[in-house]
Design a protein around this motif. Structure first.
Motif, mmCIF file in Angstrom:
data_model
loop_
_atom_site.group_PDB
_atom_site.id
_atom_site.type_symbol
_atom_site.label_atom_id
_atom_site.label_comp_id
_atom_site.label_asym_id
_atom_site.label_seq_id
_atom_site.Cartn_x
_atom_site.Cartn_y
_atom_site.Cartn_z
ATOM 1 N N ASP A 1 47.341 40.807 44.668
ATOM 2 C CA ASP A 1 47.363 41.462 43.358
ATOM 3 C C ASP A 1 47.441 40.420 42.245
ATOM 4 O O ASP A 1 46.688 40.460 41.270
ATOM 5 C CB ASP A 1 48.553 42.416 43.300
ATOM 6 C CG ASP A 1 48.545 43.345 42.110
ATOM 7 O OD1 ASP A 1 47.611 43.284 41.289
ATOM 8 O OD2 ASP A 1 49.491 44.149 41.997
ATOM 9 N N VAL A 2 48.337 39.461 42.389
ATOM 10 C CA VAL A 2 48.485 38.403 41.383
ATOM 11 C C VAL A 2 47.203 37.583 41.286
ATOM 12 O O VAL A 2 46.724 37.283 40.187
ATOM 13 C CB VAL A 2 49.694 37.502 41.694
ATOM 14 C CG1 VAL A 2 49.731 36.290 40.773
ATOM 15 C CG2 VAL A 2 50.995 38.287 41.589
ATOM 16 N N GLN B 1 44.592 39.528 39.358
ATOM 17 C CA GLN B 1 44.896 39.594 37.928
ATOM 18 C C GLN B 1 44.633 38.264 37.227
ATOM 19 O O GLN B 1 44.257 38.243 36.062
ATOM 20 C CB GLN B 1 46.356 39.987 37.710
ATOM 21 C CG GLN B 1 46.670 41.425 38.055
ATOM 22 C CD GLN B 1 48.098 41.741 37.739
ATOM 23 O OE1 GLN B 1 48.519 41.640 36.588
ATOM 24 N NE2 GLN B 1 48.870 42.106 38.746
ATOM 25 N N CYS B 2 44.854 37.162 37.944
ATOM 26 C CA CYS B 2 44.694 35.828 37.353
ATOM 27 C C CYS B 2 43.306 35.242 37.594
ATOM 28 O O CYS B 2 43.030 34.127 37.144
ATOM 29 C CB CYS B 2 45.730 34.870 37.950
ATOM 30 S SG CYS B 2 47.416 35.271 37.513
ATOM 31 N N LEU C 1 50.260 33.308 32.343
ATOM 32 C CA LEU C 1 49.400 34.328 32.950
ATOM 33 C C LEU C 1 49.924 34.725 34.325
ATOM 34 O O LEU C 1 50.003 35.914 34.658
ATOM 35 C CB LEU C 1 47.962 33.809 33.057
ATOM 36 C CG LEU C 1 46.971 34.719 33.765
ATOM 37 C CD1 LEU C 1 46.793 36.030 33.007
ATOM 38 C CD2 LEU C 1 45.626 34.016 33.914
ATOM 39 N N ARG D 1 53.167 36.784 34.097
ATOM 40 C CA ARG D 1 52.875 38.164 33.683
ATOM 41 C C ARG D 1 52.283 38.956 34.853
ATOM 42 O O ARG D 1 52.696 40.085 35.122
ATOM 43 C CB ARG D 1 51.902 38.162 32.505
ATOM 44 C CG ARG D 1 51.626 39.523 31.959
ATOM 45 C CD ARG D 1 50.826 39.425 30.656
ATOM 46 N NE ARG D 1 50.737 40.709 30.029
ATOM 47 C CZ ARG D 1 49.625 41.441 30.032
ATOM 48 N NH1 ARG D 1 48.528 40.991 30.601
ATOM 49 N NH2 ARG D 1 49.619 42.629 29.445
ATOM 50 N N ALA D 2 51.338 38.355 35.565
ATOM 51 C CA ALA D 2 50.716 39.028 36.706
ATOM 52 C C ALA D 2 51.745 39.307 37.796
ATOM 53 O O ALA D 2 51.745 40.390 38.402
ATOM 54 C CB ALA D 2 49.570 38.183 37.242
ATOM 55 N N HIS E 1 53.974 42.260 36.792
ATOM 56 C CA HIS E 1 53.277 43.538 36.949
ATOM 57 C C HIS E 1 53.129 43.902 38.427
ATOM 58 O O HIS E 1 53.315 45.063 38.797
ATOM 59 C CB HIS E 1 51.908 43.478 36.277
ATOM 60 C CG HIS E 1 51.986 43.484 34.796
ATOM 61 N ND1 HIS E 1 51.306 44.374 33.998
ATOM 62 C CD2 HIS E 1 52.688 42.712 33.936
ATOM 63 C CE1 HIS E 1 51.578 44.151 32.738
ATOM 64 N NE2 HIS E 1 52.419 43.130 32.671
ATOM 65 N N ALA E 2 52.811 42.917 39.262
ATOM 66 C CA ALA E 2 52.653 43.173 40.691
ATOM 67 C C ALA E 2 53.985 43.599 41.316
ATOM 68 O O ALA E 2 54.021 44.497 42.162
ATOM 69 C CB ALA E 2 52.097 41.939 41.384
#
Length: 70
Positions: free
Chosen positions: A17-18, A21-22, A45, A48-49, A52-53
């Motif tokens: 997931d990270v 997102q990145c 970044l 933040r990812a 959220h994950a």
């Protein structure tokens, strides 16, 4: 698995997931997380990812829908 007490499958999903997102490769994300564990800062970044994950992981663990990311 250290960041979020979970099994291997969910931990890998979190890293995937990270990475998505990145827009990064999975080994790069894993290396950055290990480096962060050893004291090196994560990029803004990636922090933040990861945040959220982790929220999504915890929401799934509770059987809730993941919060909307915006």
């Amino acid at each position: 698995m250290v960041l979020a007490p979970c099994r291997r499958g969910p931990a890998r999903s979190l890293l995937v997931d990270v990475a998505q997102q990145c827009h990064a490769q999975l080994p790069d994300v894993a290396a950055a997380v290990v480096a962060a564990w050893e004291g090196e800062p994560l990029s803004r970044l990636m922090r933040r990812a990861l945040r959220h994950a982790l929220r999504r992981l915890y929401a799934e663990d509770r059987g809730c829908d993941a919060p909307t990311v915006g």
